[in-house]
Design an enzyme around this catalytic site. Structure first.
Site, PDB file in Angstrom:
ATOM      1  N   LYS A  22       0.840  -1.206   0.000  1.00 38.86           N
ATOM      2  CA  LYS A  22       0.000   0.000   0.000  1.00 38.86           C
ATOM      3  C   LYS A  22       0.877   1.259   0.000  1.00 38.86           C
ATOM      4  O   LYS A  22       0.634   2.196  -0.771  1.00 38.86           O
ATOM      5  CB  LYS A  22      -0.894   0.001   1.247  1.00 38.86           C
ATOM      6  CG  LYS A  22      -1.558   1.333   1.512  1.00 38.86           C
ATOM      7  CD  LYS A  22      -2.292   1.392   2.836  1.00 38.86           C
ATOM      8  CE  LYS A  22      -1.434   1.522   4.064  1.00 38.86           C
ATOM      9  NZ  LYS A  22      -1.245   2.854   4.632  1.00 38.86           N
ATOM     10  N   ASN A  23       1.906   1.270   0.860  1.00 39.67           N
ATOM     11  CA  ASN A  23       2.676   2.503   1.013  1.00 39.67           C
ATOM     12  C   ASN A  23       3.661   2.760  -0.129  1.00 39.67           C
ATOM     13  O   ASN A  23       4.311   3.808  -0.170  1.00 39.67           O
ATOM     14  CB  ASN A  23       3.387   2.525   2.371  1.00 39.67           C
ATOM     15  CG  ASN A  23       2.386   2.730   3.503  1.00 39.67           C
ATOM     16  OD1 ASN A  23       1.229   3.088   3.259  1.00 39.67           O
ATOM     17  ND2 ASN A  23       2.813   2.500   4.733  1.00 39.67           N
ATOM     18  N   CYS A 117      -4.213  12.560  13.956  1.00 36.73           N
ATOM     19  CA  CYS A 117      -4.960  11.318  13.753  1.00 36.73           C
ATOM     20  C   CYS A 117      -4.741  10.419  14.953  1.00 36.73           C
ATOM     21  O   CYS A 117      -4.108  10.821  15.930  1.00 36.73           O
ATOM     22  CB  CYS A 117      -4.550  10.632  12.455  1.00 36.73           C
ATOM     23  SG  CYS A 117      -2.956   9.873  12.545  1.00 36.73           S
ATOM     24  N   ARG A 122       1.175  14.351  13.743  1.00 38.21           N
ATOM     25  CA  ARG A 122       1.558  14.171  12.347  1.00 38.21           C
ATOM     26  C   ARG A 122       1.460  15.444  11.491  1.00 38.21           C
ATOM     27  O   ARG A 122       0.680  15.508  10.531  1.00 38.21           O
ATOM     28  CB  ARG A 122       0.735  13.043  11.717  1.00 38.21           C
ATOM     29  CG  ARG A 122       0.920  11.744  12.460  1.00 38.21           C
ATOM     30  CD  ARG A 122       0.219  10.601  11.804  1.00 38.21           C
ATOM     31  NE  ARG A 122       0.900  10.133  10.604  1.00 38.21           N
ATOM     32  CZ  ARG A 122       0.393   9.213   9.782  1.00 38.21           C
ATOM     33  NH1 ARG A 122      -0.789   8.708  10.016  1.00 38.21           N
ATOM     34  NH2 ARG A 122       1.082   8.833   8.724  1.00 38.21           N
ATOM     35  N   ASP A 305       5.081   0.426  12.087  1.00 42.57           N
ATOM     36  CA  ASP A 305       3.873  -0.215  11.563  1.00 42.57           C
ATOM     37  C   ASP A 305       3.755  -1.689  11.981  1.00 42.57           C
ATOM     38  O   ASP A 305       2.747  -2.336  11.687  1.00 42.57           O
ATOM     39  CB  ASP A 305       3.824  -0.113  10.029  1.00 42.57           C
ATOM     40  CG  ASP A 305       3.581   1.319   9.569  1.00 42.57           C
ATOM     41  OD1 ASP A 305       3.199   2.158  10.405  1.00 42.57           O
ATOM     42  OD2 ASP A 305       3.775   1.596   8.375  1.00 42.57           O
ATOM     43  N   ARG A 397      -8.468  -0.420   4.996  1.00 41.48           N
ATOM     44  CA  ARG A 397      -7.653   0.619   4.345  1.00 41.48           C
ATOM     45  C   ARG A 397      -6.333   0.038   3.856  1.00 41.48           C
ATOM     46  O   ARG A 397      -5.737   0.565   2.914  1.00 41.48           O
ATOM     47  CB  ARG A 397      -7.344   1.744   5.322  1.00 41.48           C
ATOM     48  CG  ARG A 397      -8.551   2.553   5.697  1.00 41.48           C
ATOM     49  CD  ARG A 397      -8.154   3.709   6.553  1.00 41.48           C
ATOM     50  NE  ARG A 397      -7.106   4.495   5.902  1.00 41.48           N
ATOM     51  CZ  ARG A 397      -6.512   5.534   6.437  1.00 41.48           C
ATOM     52  NH1 ARG A 397      -6.840   5.934   7.633  1.00 41.48           N
ATOM     53  NH2 ARG A 397      -5.585   6.187   5.782  1.00 41.48           N
TER      54      ARG A 397
HETATM   55  C1  EPZ Z   1       4.541   6.903   6.552  1.00 43.66           C
HETATM   56  O1  EPZ Z   1       3.772   7.951   7.124  1.00 43.66           O
HETATM   57  C2  EPZ Z   1       3.616   5.730   6.388  1.00 43.66           C
HETATM   58  N1  EPZ Z   1       2.535   6.108   5.489  1.00 43.66           N
HETATM   59  C3  EPZ Z   1       3.085   5.288   7.739  1.00 43.66           C
HETATM   60  O2  EPZ Z   1       2.313   4.132   7.546  1.00 43.66           O
HETATM   61  C4  EPZ Z   1       4.265   4.955   8.658  1.00 43.66           C
HETATM   62  O3  EPZ Z   1       3.790   4.657   9.947  1.00 43.66           O
HETATM   63  C5  EPZ Z   1       5.218   6.141   8.735  1.00 43.66           C
HETATM   64  O4  EPZ Z   1       5.619   6.540   7.390  1.00 43.66           O
HETATM   65  C6  EPZ Z   1       6.481   5.847   9.518  1.00 43.66           C
HETATM   66  O5  EPZ Z   1       7.144   4.753   8.967  1.00 43.66           O
HETATM   67  C7  EPZ Z   1       2.722   6.081   4.176  1.00 43.66           C
HETATM   68  O6  EPZ Z   1       3.789   5.750   3.670  1.00 43.66           O
HETATM   69  C8  EPZ Z   1       1.574   6.449   3.315  1.00 43.66           C
HETATM   70  P1  EPZ Z   1       6.595  10.230   8.605  1.00 43.66           P
HETATM   71  P2  EPZ Z   1       4.342   9.439   7.124  1.00 43.66           P
HETATM   72  O7  EPZ Z   1       6.464  11.528   7.918  1.00 43.66           O
HETATM   73  O8  EPZ Z   1       5.195   9.647   5.959  1.00 43.66           O
HETATM   74  C9  EPZ Z   1       6.969  13.469  12.069  1.00 43.66           C
HETATM   75  C10 EPZ Z   1       0.486   2.659   7.989  1.00 43.66           C
HETATM   76  O9  EPZ Z   1      -0.002   2.074   8.987  1.00 43.66           O
HETATM   77  N2  EPZ Z   1       6.825  14.481  11.011  1.00 43.66           N
HETATM   78  O10 EPZ Z   1       7.757   9.374   8.239  1.00 43.66           O
HETATM   79  O11 EPZ Z   1       3.190  10.335   7.342  1.00 43.66           O
HETATM   80  C11 EPZ Z   1       5.714  12.645  12.258  1.00 43.66           C
HETATM   81  O12 EPZ Z   1       4.759  13.292  13.052  1.00 43.66           O
HETATM   82  C12 EPZ Z   1       1.004   4.051   8.105  1.00 43.66           C
HETATM   83  O13 EPZ Z   1       0.522   2.156   6.854  1.00 43.66           O
HETATM   84  C13 EPZ Z   1       6.915  15.818  11.332  1.00 43.66           C
HETATM   85  O14 EPZ Z   1       7.132  16.200  12.490  1.00 43.66           O
HETATM   86  O15 EPZ Z   1       5.249   9.408   8.430  1.00 43.66           O
HETATM   87  C14 EPZ Z   1       6.267  11.374  12.844  1.00 43.66           C
HETATM   88  O16 EPZ Z   1       6.454  11.553  14.238  1.00 43.66           O
HETATM   89  C15 EPZ Z   1       0.546   4.837   9.244  1.00 43.66           C
HETATM   90  N3  EPZ Z   1       6.753  16.747  10.323  1.00 43.66           N
HETATM   91  C16 EPZ Z   1       7.637  11.227  12.172  1.00 43.66           C
HETATM   92  O17 EPZ Z   1       7.952  12.529  11.671  1.00 43.66           O
HETATM   93  C17 EPZ Z   1       6.529  16.380   9.028  1.00 43.66           C
HETATM   94  O18 EPZ Z   1       6.402  17.269   8.163  1.00 43.66           O
HETATM   95  C18 EPZ Z   1       7.675  10.253  11.015  1.00 43.66           C
HETATM   96  O19 EPZ Z   1       6.574  10.483  10.162  1.00 43.66           O
HETATM   97  C19 EPZ Z   1       6.445  15.015   8.713  1.00 43.66           C
HETATM   98  C20 EPZ Z   1       6.601  14.082   9.719  1.00 43.66           C
END
Ligand code: EPZ
Length: 417
Positions: A22-23, A117, A122, A305, A397
């Site tokens: 999915k990702n 969420c 996030r 995850d 999802r």
């Molecule tokens: C991706 O989310 C995945 N989603 C998530 O999968 C996964 O949990 C996550 O990466 C971490 O591996 C997709 O790929 C579609 P991040 P993403 O930006 O990109 C902080 C699932 O169950 N952050 O790597 O949104 C954030 O809050 C899902 O399939 C900021 O502070 O995650 C988090 O603490 C859920 N500012 C950390 O970084 C930003 O602008 C990592 O988040 C962006 C992120």
């Protein structure tokens, strides 16, 4: 709303096939906006986030046709709208992935801010800062991010924190920017490498994907391509845990075990026997499960995850394990539901202390997010009696026909409409 009913206590045995990731599929679909040519994607998982993305791309003016063989033809000959509306973004945060492609291809984009969420705040500040570095003017108003730029110009972007979709968004945008972009402290997930491969096939010049430094030399135009999405490593890992928790013997096929090295190591530490081949792996138990601590980290570390499913597993291990969640600040919602089933879990900030082996008994539980739902499913597989999981839409999802796949290896699980 659908529910899942599980009667626990059966050992899982047999072969189970993994779907596309999915990702990886989500950014790949967004990347189709970067060209007016046709893009063909293969091995798409037919899960709700992918259908939501189809709806989003269609609203932007693209044609998207799915075939029964899990491929899709996508073509954004013209971009007719620049907006990812609140309605769609609120159901799927990954909608933010259209920001980079829209901005790079047409010079403007308007995307609803996703908001918090179930797993944490996030924010998308790092995406926004990145686009600003590439010369875009970005403002947030009325709950929307509005970005515009005549043409993006390459720059050096140092991410304060590693972000998966942030890296993907910037990599897509930089592919059409003028000049060179260097992404520092980039995410290294297999999904990043998969997207880079696809973009390179489309004519992008990208080096270093999979390492912390990615260099992108912008080009004027990208062309169509045919791309096969990698197997879903989180689905694969979830099935490994389903095998381990039921003391079963499973062969998991059509996967890439190399993407699961830390999960495999962790499960071996907990007492599972795992044999690995190029595109399949098998799991069986070597005696009882043992408690083993884990800390979630960015790839190649243990994936956040997989944390919820691992917590369910640790309720069945002998001894006390400490599970530390390092990526999201609020990703323990499953713990209280597992406790309602009889698990012994104490939450202390970012740590969950799990003491096993607990006798789990079936209960009615509520899934709070995708992976939390998966952890309740695996817990239900060993609980005594019947577990009823509500709000299965979270599961839908990201897991394709999970109940059919688990039933095919002996689980007593059914969907109640
Ligand atoms: C991706 O989310 C995945 N989603 C998530 O999968 C996964 O949990 C996550 O990466 C971490 O591996 C997709 O790929 C579609 P991040 P993403 O930006 O990109 C902080 C699932 O169950 N952050 O790597 O949104 C954030 O809050 C899902 O399939 C900021 O502070 O995650 C988090 O603490 C859920 N500012 C950390 O970084 C930003 O602008 C990592 O988040 C962006 C992120």
């Amino acid at each position: 709303m659908d529910k899942l009913r599980i009667k626990g206590g059966t050992r899982l045995e047999g072969q189970i096939r993994v779907s596309g990731a999915k990702n990886s599929a989500l950014p790949a679909m967004a990347a189709s906006l970067l060209t007016s040519d046709e893009v063909i994607l293969e091995n798409l998982p037919f899960v709700n986030d992918i259908f939501t993305t189809r709806r989003l791309l269609r609203e932007l003016g693209a044609s998207v046709e799915f075939q029964d063989d899990h491929s899709a033809r996508l073509q954004a000959q013209k971009i007719l709208s620049h907006e990812a509306p609140y309605d769609l973004v609120k159901t799927m945060r990954a909608s933010v992935l259209v920001l980079g492609p829209l901005l790079a291809r047409t010079g403007k984009a308007r995307v609803s801010l996703p908001g918090g969420c179930a797993i944490g705040a996030r924010p998308i500040n790092l995406h926004i800062q990145g686009f600003q570095k590439l010369g875009a003017s970005v403002r947030t108003e009325h709950g929307y991010v509005e970005a515009s730029a005549e043409r993006l110009v390459g720059a050096e972007i140092v991410f304060d924190k590693i972000t998966v979709t942030g890296t993907e968004n910037l990599m897509m945008a930089a592919s059409l920017a003028e000049g060179k972009t260097v992404l520092q402290n980039a995410a290294r997930e297999p999904e990043i490498v998969d997207l880079a491969e696809m973009l390179k096939d489309m004519g992008a010049k990208i080096e270093g994907a999979g390492s912390p430094t990615i260099t992108i030399e912008g080009v004027r135009e990208l062309r169509g391509t045919k791309h096969r999405v990698i197997p879903d490593r989180i689905e694969s890992g979830t099935f490994l845990i389903a095998g381990a928790i039921t003391d079963g013997s499973l062969e998991i096929t059509d996967c890439t075990p190399g993407h699961l090295a830390s999960v495999i190591q962790q499960l071996r530490d907990a007492g599972s026997k795992i044999d690995v081949r190029a595109d399949r792996m098998s799991i069986s138990q070597n005696g009882g499960l043992r408690a083993a601590d884990v800390v979630t980290k960015e790839y190649p570390g243990f994936a956040t995850d997989m944390q919820a499913q691992y917590m369910a597993l640790m309720t069945q291990a002998s001894g006390t394990s400490v599970i530390t969640e390092n990526i999201f600040e609020n990703r323990f919602m499953h713990a209280s539901e597992l406790m309602r089933m009889g698990a012994d879990i104490r939450i202390d900030g970012a740590r969950a202390i799990v003491t096993g082996k607990a006798r789990l008994s079936g209960a009615t539980v509520i899934a709070s997010d995708l992976r939390a739902s998966a952890s309740l499913v695996v817990a239900g597989l060993v609980a005594e009696g019947t577990t009823l999981i509500d709000r299965v839409y979270h599961l839908d999802r990201g897991y394709e026909k999970i109940e059919e796949k688990l039933r095919s290896v002996g689980a007593q699980i059914e969907r109640l409409k």
